[in-house]
Scaffold this active site. Structure first.
Site, mmCIF file in Angstrom:
data_model
loop_
_atom_site.group_PDB
_atom_site.id
_atom_site.type_symbol
_atom_site.label_atom_id
_atom_site.label_comp_id
_atom_site.label_asym_id
_atom_site.label_seq_id
_atom_site.Cartn_x
_atom_site.Cartn_y
_atom_site.Cartn_z
ATOM 1 N N PRO A 268 0.846 -1.196 0.000
ATOM 2 C CA PRO A 268 0.000 0.000 0.000
ATOM 3 C C PRO A 268 0.875 1.237 0.000
ATOM 4 O O PRO A 268 1.756 1.372 0.850
ATOM 5 C CB PRO A 268 -0.788 -0.133 1.316
ATOM 6 C CG PRO A 268 0.060 -0.993 2.191
ATOM 7 C CD PRO A 268 0.838 -1.900 1.292
ATOM 8 N N MET A 269 0.650 2.137 -0.972
ATOM 9 C CA MET A 269 1.506 3.316 -1.104
ATOM 10 C C MET A 269 0.646 4.539 -1.343
ATOM 11 O O MET A 269 -0.069 4.617 -2.348
ATOM 12 C CB MET A 269 2.507 3.127 -2.249
ATOM 13 C CG MET A 269 3.547 2.047 -1.981
ATOM 14 S SD MET A 269 4.670 1.771 -3.373
ATOM 15 C CE MET A 269 3.625 0.786 -4.448
ATOM 16 N N GLN B 179 -6.429 -1.346 2.899
ATOM 17 C CA GLN B 179 -5.690 -0.981 4.100
ATOM 18 C C GLN B 179 -6.405 0.162 4.810
ATOM 19 O O GLN B 179 -6.686 1.209 4.221
ATOM 20 C CB GLN B 179 -4.249 -0.559 3.820
ATOM 21 C CG GLN B 179 -3.496 -0.375 5.149
ATOM 22 C CD GLN B 179 -2.075 0.079 5.003
ATOM 23 O OE1 GLN B 179 -1.826 1.206 4.586
ATOM 24 N NE2 GLN B 179 -1.123 -0.772 5.369
ATOM 25 N N CYS C 71 2.682 3.283 9.362
ATOM 26 C CA CYS C 71 2.948 4.555 8.693
ATOM 27 C C CYS C 71 3.460 5.588 9.693
ATOM 28 O O CYS C 71 2.830 5.808 10.736
ATOM 29 C CB CYS C 71 1.680 5.062 8.014
ATOM 30 S SG CYS C 71 1.924 6.609 7.109
ATOM 31 N N LYS D 200 -0.191 -4.624 9.292
ATOM 32 C CA LYS D 200 1.111 -4.254 8.739
ATOM 33 C C LYS D 200 1.778 -3.303 9.722
ATOM 34 O O LYS D 200 1.163 -2.325 10.158
ATOM 35 C CB LYS D 200 0.964 -3.590 7.366
ATOM 36 C CG LYS D 200 2.298 -3.318 6.662
ATOM 37 C CD LYS D 200 2.062 -2.801 5.239
ATOM 38 C CE LYS D 200 3.380 -2.724 4.455
ATOM 39 N NZ LYS D 200 4.277 -1.660 4.943
ATOM 40 N N HIS E 143 7.294 -4.460 7.832
ATOM 41 C CA HIS E 143 8.321 -3.609 7.229
ATOM 42 C C HIS E 143 9.529 -3.673 8.156
ATOM 43 O O HIS E 143 9.473 -3.160 9.286
ATOM 44 C CB HIS E 143 7.814 -2.179 7.082
ATOM 45 C CG HIS E 143 8.752 -1.285 6.343
ATOM 46 N ND1 HIS E 143 8.360 -0.130 5.728
ATOM 47 C CD2 HIS E 143 10.090 -1.370 6.117
ATOM 48 C CE1 HIS E 143 9.394 0.462 5.164
ATOM 49 N NE2 HIS E 143 10.466 -0.275 5.396
ATOM 50 N N ASN F 23 8.416 -7.024 4.164
ATOM 51 C CA ASN F 23 8.412 -5.805 3.357
ATOM 52 C C ASN F 23 9.664 -4.998 3.712
ATOM 53 O O ASN F 23 10.103 -5.013 4.850
ATOM 54 C CB ASN F 23 7.141 -5.010 3.656
ATOM 55 C CG ASN F 23 7.089 -3.664 2.947
ATOM 56 O OD1 ASN F 23 6.750 -2.656 3.560
ATOM 57 N ND2 ASN F 23 7.393 -3.627 1.674
ATOM 58 N N GLY G 107 7.261 -2.785 -2.880
ATOM 59 C CA GLY G 107 6.659 -1.463 -2.905
ATOM 60 C C GLY G 107 7.199 -0.593 -4.011
ATOM 61 O O GLY G 107 6.808 -0.712 -5.168
ATOM 62 N N ARG G 108 8.114 0.297 -3.663
ATOM 63 C CA ARG G 108 8.605 1.288 -4.635
ATOM 64 C C ARG G 108 9.213 0.646 -5.873
ATOM 65 O O ARG G 108 9.090 1.176 -6.976
ATOM 66 C CB ARG G 108 9.622 2.205 -3.954
ATOM 67 C CG ARG G 108 8.985 3.237 -3.034
ATOM 68 C CD ARG G 108 10.021 3.964 -2.207
ATOM 69 N NE ARG G 108 10.608 3.078 -1.213
ATOM 70 C CZ ARG G 108 11.735 3.328 -0.567
ATOM 71 N NH1 ARG G 108 12.424 4.423 -0.843
ATOM 72 N NH2 ARG G 108 12.190 2.492 0.346
#
Length: 350
Positions: free
Chosen positions: A36-37, A89, A119, A158, A190, A230, A252-253
């Site tokens: 999720p970004m 999310q 986050c 997450k 993460h 992650n 992700g990126r």
């Protein structure tokens, strides 16, 4: 809610709630996921990614409970069925609100709801959710219990390795142990610490050192959990290497900046045929979707901003990106603009 059974002395002993998902992830549901970004993994991006992989598990941007309960829920929740399997999310900390939103997600057709406990942005810090929830494991447990009671789809979480002064493996393990008592047994981790004081969100993605070994150790100590890694995964081969220790990986990126990497996911991770053999086929499949977006009042650049990296390392890729960036936002831009951008490439057969 905690189930209680008497021990030999007659005193109630708390017991973990039964897990809803097979602990060994027998179907490989989380074997490969996209992250999720915020501002990136919107519905147009996810439709584009689905043309590259049928099996990757896709995640939405984080959506707050307030946005769903007090805003335009359809704008945040609508998706194309082609995006499935798809996880929503959620960001929030109130168990009742999270439960209501989880039920909404199930009714909307989502495959999973994922609670954001990782986050590190100012926005989530001010809202008392995101990474700061790692400092309140009992509150996370209560929220997950409420979400699990509200719907029948998987509820997952997450998170980071820790937050600020919470910086030891034991504290990380204790967080997971407490939260898993809710009945949630899928943890997307993460593998970096989060510093809410002193680092920006961008720096939090890059500065704290990666500690994959902590995630490995957690899986060894808690084998019944489904553990997805992650952070710091830069290729599919690296992802496959982690599967020797873990149940899944999340990209992700790397997936956003070089989306063609997703075109080999199905074969490499699931032993199935990849859905496409060339980038040209992907763009051709995207054209009907773009036409639908334009008919509904959208703009070309709402979709094409996500395909800018498709021709990474192909001769002419810079001209492709420049042409789309310059022309796709203009009034009247349509699929012909995308075709014109494609013509900028030197290798027309790429």
């Amino acid at each position: 809610m905690v189930l209680e059974i008497p021990d030999t002395t007659g005193e109630p002993v708390p017991q973990p709630r039964p897990s809803r998902v097979a602990s060994t992830d027998e179907q490989g549901l989380w074997r490969f996921c996209t992250a999720p970004m915020m501002d990136w993994s919107d519905r147009h991006c996810r439709f584009f990614w689905r043309l590259l992989s049928r099996r990757a598990r896709l995640y939405t941007e984080m959506v707050t409970t307030g946005a769903l309960l007090h805003g335009d829920a359809g704008r945040h929740l609508d998706f194309d069925p082609a995006e499935l399997p798809l996880a929503l999310q959620l960001g929030g900390s109130d168990p009742k609100e999270l439960a209501t939103c989880a039920r909404m997600a199930e009714n909307w057709g989502y495959s999973e709801v994922n609670l954001n406990c990782g986050c590190p942005s100012d926005r989530v810090r001010n809202g008392a959710f995101g990474a700061c929830l790692m400092l309140r494991p009992q509150a996370v447990k209560s929220s997950l219990e409420a979400m699990l009671d509200a719907c029948s789809i998987p509820i997952t979480v997450k998170h980071r390795l820790g937050v600020d002064a919470m910086d030891s493996y034991q504290e990380f393990r204790d967080f997971v142990a407490c939260v898993s008592e809710s009945g949630c047994n899928v943890f997307v981790i993460h593998a970096r610490h989060a510093w809410l004081k002193g680092l920006s969100p961008k720096e939090n993605r890059e500065v704290p050192p990666l500690r994959h070994e902590w995630v490995y150790q957690l899986k060894r100590e808690m084998p019944a959990l489904t553990v997805v890694l992650n952070g710091g995964i830069d290729s599919l081969d690296e992802g496959m290497a982690h599967l020797g220790e873990l149940d899944g990986v999340m990209l992700g990126r790397r997936a956003y900046q070089d989306p063609w990497v997703l075109a080999n996911v199905d074969q490499l991770f699931f032993g199935e045929d990849n859905p496409t053999q060339c980038r040209e086929q992907v763009l051709a499949s995207l054209e009907p979707y773009i036409e639908g977006v334009l008919r509904r009042g959208g703009r070309l650049n709402h979709v094409t901003r996500h395909v800018l990296g498709l021709y990474q390392c192909v001769p002419g890729a810079r001209r492709f990106r420049r042409y789309l960036s310059t022309h796709a936002h203009r009034d009247g831009a349509a699929v012909e603009t995308l075709k014109a951008a494609r013509a900028q490439l030197v290798d027309r057969a790429a």
